[in-house]
Design a protein around this motif. Structure first.
Motif, PDB file in Angstrom:
ATOM      1  N   SER A  43     -28.695  60.595  21.993  1.00 59.44           N
ATOM      2  CA  SER A  43     -28.119  59.721  21.412  1.00 59.44           C
ATOM      3  C   SER A  43     -27.032  60.438  20.504  1.00 59.44           C
ATOM      4  CB  SER A  43     -29.202  59.172  20.150  1.00 59.44           C
ATOM      5  OG  SER A  43     -29.767  60.244  19.583  1.00 59.44           O
ATOM      6  N   SER A  64     -31.008  56.252  16.243  1.00 59.32           N
ATOM      7  CA  SER A  64     -30.038  55.659  15.646  1.00 59.32           C
ATOM      8  C   SER A  64     -29.312  56.882  14.958  1.00 59.32           C
ATOM      9  CB  SER A  64     -30.533  54.697  14.802  1.00 59.32           C
ATOM     10  OG  SER A  64     -30.899  53.692  15.306  1.00 59.32           O
ATOM     11  N   ASN A 110     -30.887  44.710  20.026  1.00 63.35           N
ATOM     12  CA  ASN A 110     -30.671  46.117  20.338  1.00 63.35           C
ATOM     13  C   ASN A 110     -29.200  46.276  20.840  1.00 63.35           C
ATOM     14  OD1 ASN A 110     -30.817  48.788  21.060  1.00 63.35           O
ATOM     15  ND2 ASN A 110     -32.942  48.289  22.107  1.00 63.35           N
ATOM     16  N   VAL A 113     -26.048  48.322  18.511  1.00 67.19           N
ATOM     17  CA  VAL A 113     -25.320  49.403  19.069  1.00 67.19           C
ATOM     18  C   VAL A 113     -23.983  49.425  19.151  1.00 67.19           C
ATOM     19  CG1 VAL A 113     -25.463  51.249  20.925  1.00 67.19           C
ATOM     20  CG2 VAL A 113     -27.557  50.327  20.027  1.00 67.19           C
ATOM     21  N   GLU A 162     -32.823  48.331  14.758  1.00 64.16           N
ATOM     22  CA  GLU A 162     -33.354  49.192  15.899  1.00 64.16           C
ATOM     23  C   GLU A 162     -34.718  49.205  15.647  1.00 64.16           C
ATOM     24  OE1 GLU A 162     -31.479  50.665  18.853  1.00 64.16           O
ATOM     25  OE2 GLU A 162     -30.482  48.843  18.294  1.00 64.16           O
ATOM     26  N   ASN A 179     -37.044  47.592  19.246  1.00 60.34           N
ATOM     27  CA  ASN A 179     -37.668  48.547  19.842  1.00 60.34           C
ATOM     28  C   ASN A 179     -39.160  48.145  19.718  1.00 60.34           C
ATOM     29  OD1 ASN A 179     -35.896  50.299  21.541  1.00 60.34           O
ATOM     30  ND2 ASN A 179     -35.117  50.678  19.338  1.00 60.34           N
ATOM     31  N   GLU A 211     -33.691  50.561  26.511  1.00 59.05           N
ATOM     32  CA  GLU A 211     -32.547  51.651  26.604  1.00 59.05           C
ATOM     33  C   GLU A 211     -31.303  51.284  27.455  1.00 59.05           C
ATOM     34  OE1 GLU A 211     -35.376  54.292  27.829  1.00 59.05           O
ATOM     35  OE2 GLU A 211     -36.469  54.259  25.597  1.00 59.05           O
ATOM     36  N   TYR A 242     -29.174  49.708  24.883  1.00 58.24           N
ATOM     37  CA  TYR A 242     -28.693  50.506  23.908  1.00 58.24           C
ATOM     38  C   TYR A 242     -27.386  51.198  24.680  1.00 58.24           C
ATOM     39  CZ  TYR A 242     -27.999  54.720  20.896  1.00 58.24           C
ATOM     40  OH  TYR A 242     -27.602  55.494  20.041  1.00 58.24           O
TER      41      TYR A 242
END
Length: 508
Positions: free
Chosen positions: A36, A158, A284, A288, A385, A389, A409, A412
């Motif tokens: 990340s 995050s 999600n 992002v 987030e 998730n 993901e 994301y």
């Protein structure tokens, strides 16, 4: 209904995790933080890279997006392979490759090499992320403990995105731009040593055969979609973008049909029919987009418009990072008293307020405005987030945890691509269309100044005098105009996420 009740009973009476499992969680957070961080670490390094490697505007965006594009295209495939071949094994292979390629990226001699290295990092990063979240499902069987573990995972994800600029700022204050990539080596070495000792292997007990056609279709569908978004943001809609969209739709349709036809598919398409699962994936993605898109232009504003050092600019965003941690962990207790869809909606309303603060400030945007706006944005993303998730991983069958985690993901990473390509593209488009360069500038200098803000400031420094000052001022004004339009767009996208939360997650 009876099956669902039995599942809830089993989850709340399952064995509770001990010290080994919590230490294993700490080890699994290392790749989460690293991957990340890699999504946003270039936000602060871009000005130095732009001066050192002299990329054009398209290459500059590709440096950011190549990583997320490859990651997004491969996540579902790698999640499925992890379910079949072993999630811990996939984690260790990905960590080894990621560390080695990071060294190549650190010493890239030109823009093309760096873009290629970023793409390779995306390949190995796709092995890391589905493994970490799916391993949490098998490590923490008790629902309350798993919810806390996923909250830590989501918060780390995050926070890693938020820490990218901060870590980058600290490193760039003392070292060359390549140091932001070399960070991967000391982070992943402890994982390679500790994971085999602490993390138990986990896989689908009935995996079936590997589906190479399904894997190829998922890569084409997700990769073409992300590339189309990126192409439109840089070059506008054209036949190339249309071809990419057609390829994505054709491959996606073929993938869905194949997943419905083959026995034991790598992705259970019926999961997307569950409102809570689909809604959580959408939230999600949009949250992002809001986070990465804001970082793209706020960090450039602080460094290139306000003239702050990388370290000072990074420290200014620390309160927002703290807010993200606090809300990400705080909702674990709050969800016992308030339903998830309401918590997410309230949190995202804070993110909308952060974007609107930037839009209202306009040309008068100050570092204080940026700090407050990022704090509001971070607080909302942290809450959204964590809960989105947790809903994703709790909705999916345990045996398909890797594939379900990969879907989350993938959202994301598509969000990271959209944040940079769409919101970053809006900034770039408004900048190029509104910059009013003074007369007397050479054609080559004018072309460079119209490409990027960093390019304009480089021209201003070379030209110097009144002409140079006029170029710098015109570039800064044009960039802030772009920031206003981008903030309005970002706020609108977060409002969509709020609506999705209130409708799709009502029964979650």
């Amino acid at each position: 209904m009876q099956t669902g009740q039995m599942q809830r009973i089993d989850e709340t009476t399952a064995p509770r995790a001990g010290a080994r499992e919590w230490v294993a969680l700490a080890v699994l957070m290392l790749p989460v933080l690293l991957v990340s961080i890699d999504n946003t670490v270039l936000a602060f390094a871009l000005p130095q890279i732009a001066l050192a490697l002299e990329p054009d505007a398209a290459q500059q965006l590709w440096m950011v997006d190549a990583y997320a594009l490859v990651l997004a295209g491969l996540l579902v495939a790698m999640g499925s392979l992890g379910d079949r071949c072993g999630r811990r094994r996939m984690l260790l292979i990905g960590a080894t490759g990621f560390a080695l390629v990071s060294v190549l990226a650190a010493f890239s001699p030109n823009a093309e090499t760096l873009i290629a290295a970023r793409a390779a990092l995306g390949f190995f990063g796709a092995m890391l992320m589905p493994s970490t979240l799916s391993l949490l499902r098998s490590t923490f069987q008790h629902r309350d403990q798993r919810r806390l573990a996923i909250a830590v995972w989501a918060t780390a994800f995050s926070v890693g995105s938020a820490l990218g600029p901060t870590v980058g700022g600290l490193l760039l204050q003392h070292f060359a731009w390549g140091s932001v990539f070399l960070l991967a080596v000391p982070v992943l070495l402890p994982l390679l040593v500790a994971a085999p000792l602490l993390v138990r292997e986990s896989r689908d007990p009935n995996p079936g055969r590997i589906d190479p056609i399904g894997i190829l279709l998922s890569i084409v569908a997700l990769g073409a979609l992300a590339a189309a978004i990126k192409h439109v943001a840089v070059d506008g809609p054209d036949l190339v973008a249309l071809a990419m969209v057609v390829a994505a739709i054709a491959a996606g349709t073929a993938f869905v049909r194949r997943m419905r036809r083959v026995p034991n598919p790598m992705l259970d398409i019926d999961l997307l029919r569950i409102p809570a699962f689909a809604g959580a994936i959408t939230i999600n993605l949009l949250s992002v987009v809001a986070l990465v898109g804001a970082l793209f232009f706020l960090t450039q504003h602080l460094q290139l418009v306000e003239g702050m050092s990388t370290l000072d600019a990074a420290l200014l965003l620390v309160p927002g990072t703290i807010a993200m941690v606090a809300t990400g962990l705080g909702v674990v207790r709050l969800v016992r008293h308030l339903r998830p869809h309401r918590i997410i909606a309230i949190g995202l309303a804070s993110s909308v307020a952060g974007y609107l603060l930037v839009a209202i400030a306009g040309d008068d945007l100050t570092p204080l405005h940026v700090a407050i706006a990022y704090l509001l944005l971070g607080a909302g993303v942290g809450a959204a987030e964590t809960l989105s998730n947790e809903i994703v991983i709790s909705t999916a069958p345990p045996a398909k945890a890797g594939a379900a985690s990969a879907v989350s993901e993938t959202a994301y990473e598509l969000g990271a691509v959209l944040g940079t390509a769409v919101l970053g593209g809006i900034v770039s488009a408004v900048y190029r269309s509104t910059i009013a360069l003074p007369e007397g500038l050479a054609a080559t200098d004018a072309a460079a100044a119209r490409e990027t803000l960093a390019g304009a400031l480089d021209v201003a420094e070379r030209v110097q005098g009144e002409l140079g000052a006029a170029v710098a001022e015109a570039a800064r004004v044009a960039f802030d105009h772009g920031a206003v339009w981008t903030s309005v767009t970002g706020a609108a996208l977060v409002v969509v996420a709020i609506v999705v939360s209130l409708r799709a997650l009502r029964r979650a």
